[in-house]
Design an enzyme around this catalytic site. Structure first.
Site, PDB file in Angstrom:
ATOM      1  N   HIS A  89      -5.485  21.796  33.426  1.00  0.00           N
ATOM      2  CA  HIS A  89      -6.682  22.250  34.136  1.00  0.00           C
ATOM      3  C   HIS A  89      -6.569  23.666  34.679  1.00  0.00           C
ATOM      4  O   HIS A  89      -7.512  24.189  35.248  1.00  0.00           O
ATOM      5  CB  HIS A  89      -7.022  21.303  35.285  1.00  0.00           C
ATOM      6  CG  HIS A  89      -6.086  21.457  36.454  1.00  0.00           C
ATOM      7  ND1 HIS A  89      -4.823  20.943  36.455  1.00  0.00           N
ATOM      8  CD2 HIS A  89      -6.228  22.109  37.627  1.00  0.00           C
ATOM      9  CE1 HIS A  89      -4.230  21.238  37.594  1.00  0.00           C
ATOM     10  NE2 HIS A  89      -5.048  21.959  38.332  1.00  0.00           N
TER      11      HIS A  89
HETATM   12  C1  UD1 Z   1      -8.673  23.190  42.250  1.00  0.00           C
HETATM   13  C2  UD1 Z   1      -7.553  24.035  42.836  1.00  0.00           C
HETATM   14  C3  UD1 Z   1      -6.278  23.845  42.021  1.00  0.00           C
HETATM   15  C4  UD1 Z   1      -5.939  22.377  41.882  1.00  0.00           C
HETATM   16  C5  UD1 Z   1      -7.125  21.660  41.273  1.00  0.00           C
HETATM   17  C6  UD1 Z   1      -6.875  20.192  41.079  1.00  0.00           C
HETATM   18  C7  UD1 Z   1      -8.241  26.166  43.835  1.00  0.00           C
HETATM   19  C8  UD1 Z   1      -8.235  27.640  43.643  1.00  0.00           C
HETATM   20  N1  UD1 Z   1      -7.849  25.460  42.768  1.00  0.00           N
HETATM   21  O1  UD1 Z   1      -8.970  23.705  40.960  1.00  0.00           O
HETATM   22  O2  UD1 Z   1      -5.207  24.485  42.673  1.00  0.00           O
HETATM   23  O3  UD1 Z   1      -4.804  22.221  41.052  1.00  0.00           O
HETATM   24  O4  UD1 Z   1      -8.244  21.851  42.168  1.00  0.00           O
HETATM   25  O5  UD1 Z   1      -7.953  19.574  40.481  1.00  0.00           O
HETATM   26  O6  UD1 Z   1      -8.568  25.695  44.889  1.00  0.00           O
HETATM   27  N2  UD1 Z   1     -15.832  20.068  39.563  1.00  0.00           N
HETATM   28  C9  UD1 Z   1     -16.604  18.956  39.399  1.00  0.00           C
HETATM   29  N3  UD1 Z   1     -16.403  17.921  40.246  1.00  0.00           N
HETATM   30  C10 UD1 Z   1     -15.481  17.966  41.243  1.00  0.00           C
HETATM   31  C11 UD1 Z   1     -14.712  19.114  41.399  1.00  0.00           C
HETATM   32  C12 UD1 Z   1     -14.889  20.159  40.550  1.00  0.00           C
HETATM   33  O7  UD1 Z   1     -17.443  18.873  38.522  1.00  0.00           O
HETATM   34  O8  UD1 Z   1     -15.354  16.977  41.984  1.00  0.00           O
HETATM   35  C13 UD1 Z   1     -16.058  21.201  38.658  1.00  0.00           C
HETATM   36  C14 UD1 Z   1     -17.020  22.181  39.263  1.00  0.00           C
HETATM   37  O9  UD1 Z   1     -17.816  22.685  38.262  1.00  0.00           O
HETATM   38  C15 UD1 Z   1     -16.147  23.269  39.821  1.00  0.00           C
HETATM   39  C16 UD1 Z   1     -15.016  23.266  38.804  1.00  0.00           C
HETATM   40  O10 UD1 Z   1     -14.859  21.883  38.435  1.00  0.00           O
HETATM   41  O11 UD1 Z   1     -16.798  24.491  39.935  1.00  0.00           O
HETATM   42  C17 UD1 Z   1     -13.733  23.768  39.353  1.00  0.00           C
HETATM   43  O12 UD1 Z   1     -13.478  23.151  40.622  1.00  0.00           O
HETATM   44  P1  UD1 Z   1     -12.694  23.999  41.737  1.00  0.00           P
HETATM   45  O13 UD1 Z   1     -12.486  23.149  42.949  1.00  0.00           O
HETATM   46  O14 UD1 Z   1     -13.355  25.311  41.920  1.00  0.00           O
HETATM   47  O15 UD1 Z   1     -11.318  24.297  41.051  1.00  0.00           O
HETATM   48  P2  UD1 Z   1     -10.338  23.356  40.229  1.00  0.00           P
HETATM   49  O16 UD1 Z   1     -10.238  23.870  38.857  1.00  0.00           O
HETATM   50  O17 UD1 Z   1     -10.664  21.905  40.417  1.00  0.00           O
END
Ligand code: UD1
Length: 372
Positions: A215
């Site tokens: 991821h």
């Molecule tokens: C975040 C953390 C990363 C961690 C990861 C675990 C940061 C910078 N990164 O990355 O360190 O390893 O979480 O998962 O904080 N999304 C959904 N549903 C959710 C959550 C996210 O659809 O419940 C989608 C959204 O479109 C979002 C994207 O995933 O914009 C990325 O989510 P985000 O929390 O920004 O970063 P992660 O890649 O999950």
């Protein structure tokens, strides 16, 4: 409870939840010592499969305060958490804010607290990848720079903090709360009826298998990189069927690529903690770019290949079952074959990864905060 003796615990994203669960358990058993706590969920992760299910399974009580700060750019997410945290902290003025790990919510809560003059405790402090392209490295370094109580999971973390000039009495090598959680959940798992679980069904079909998670933005946001990694997984899957629970970020990347499915790679939605644990603990091999899984596999001696050029968790490579293989497809396939031919690392469990880290943390904080 007098808010002056209250710890404000902040969690926001999936890898935070398994780290706060043991801290809350330890705080509950120490109620008498006068250190209360409240839980804030920033909502950085908001899907049930990325958040709610972990609260249920890990025995985390419902948060006292919940935001919806998920989605958007890094600045939008970080800014939303800061604005909302400020209101909570002004209302309660806790004795300290406890943040875990390295996600955007960690940094946002830490900065907000520090600017209000509220001490910050950082659990999982001092890890360094030296890779500034990782948003987590920025979050780690910035959070540690302003934290007052720093709890390191491995000796390298404590050494990094001291080298950066942190006061020795603010740095504590305590072991790893995530491993506290792992050992606790492993015991629970033995008592559960797992017969209807997806992991159990898969294990009945495949006597030997590997588990994949990917991821990191550097691996999954660029279509060419993701396609190359998926190509390597296809080759590995010729020797070992693979299960790949897919993070929402990765799902988007894979859909955009429109790759044909591989019969030996089973793609699933993100899995709940217990179902996933039941799967990877018996895997022949784990291939991942997750920080947490590098550590959990080390704790149980499951061979792990990390598809990154660096790790901020060197103890998993130096002592544990982790091998850093980078992202070159040829190297990934070669190292996977090597591991499968009986040369997979088993390693040993690092010092203080004994299930007692949260106890140590709470005991230090109770001493330092309650006497204020
Ligand atoms: C975040 C953390 C990363 C961690 C990861 C675990 C940061 C910078 N990164 O990355 O360190 O390893 O979480 O998962 O904080 N999304 C959904 N549903 C959710 C959550 C996210 O659809 O419940 C989608 C959204 O479109 C979002 C994207 O995933 O914009 C990325 O989510 P985000 O929390 O920004 O970063 P992660 O890649 O999950």
């Amino acid at each position: 409870m007098n808010a002056a003796r209250e710890l404000c615990i902040v969690a926001g994203a999936r890898p935070n939840f398994m780290k706060i669960a043991p801290v809350i358990r330890a705080l509950r058993t120490r109620d008498a010592e006068g250190l209360g706590w409240r839980l804030v969920h920033t909502g950085q992760h908001y899907d049930h499969g990325m958040s709610g299910v972990f609260f249920d399974e890990l025995g985390i009580p419902p948060p006292d305060v919940s935001f919806s700060a998920g989605g958007g750019t890094h600045a939008e997410q970080t800014g939303r958490v800061m604005v909302l945290m400020e209101q909570v902290l002004l209302e309660r003025r806790p004795a300290a804010v406890l943040v875990v790990g390295d996600v955007n919510s960690t940094l946002a809560a830490a900065i907000t607290a520090k600017k209000l003059g509220i001490p910050v405790a950082h659990v999982e402090a001092g890890l360094r990848s030296r890779d500034w392209a990782m948003p987590e490295e920025v979050n780690r370094v910035a959070t540690d720079a302003i934290s007052d109580h720093l709890f390191a999971t491995e000796p390298s973390g404590a050494a990094n903090l001291l080298a950066e000039g942190k006061a020795p009495d603010s740095v504590h090598f305590v072991g790893h709360v995530m491993i506290d959680n792992l050992l606790f959940q492993l015991e629970q798992l033995e008592r559960l009826d797992a017969s209807g679980w997806a992991s159990t069904r898969y294990k009945q079909e495949q006597s030997r298998y590997g588990v994949v998670t990917l991821h990191r933005p550097s691996n999954v946001d660029d279509p060419a990189t993701l396609a190359a990694l998926f190509g390597a997984l296809r080759e590995v899957a010729e020797d070992l069927p693979l299960v790949f629970p897919v993070h929402p970020r990765t799902r988007r990347g894979l859909e955009a690529l429109g790759l044909p499915p591989s019969p030996s790679i089973t793609l699933t939605d993100p899995m709940a903690y217990m179902d996933f644990l039941n799967l990877w603990k018996d895997a022949r091999l784990v291939l991942t770019d997750s920080g947490g899984l590098q550590e959990e596999t080390t704790a149980l001696g499951v061979p792990c290949l990390t598809l990154r050029e660096n790790t901020e968790r060197p103890v998993t490579v130096n002592e544990g079952s982790n091998t850093l293989v980078g992202t070159h497809p040829g190297t990934i396939v070669r190292e996977a074959r090597r591991a499968l031919s009986g040369h997979g690392k088993r390693g040993q469990r690092p010092d203080l990864w004994d299930g007692q880290a949260a106890e140590r943390i709470v005991s230090i904080l109770a001493r330092r905060l309650v006497s204020i």
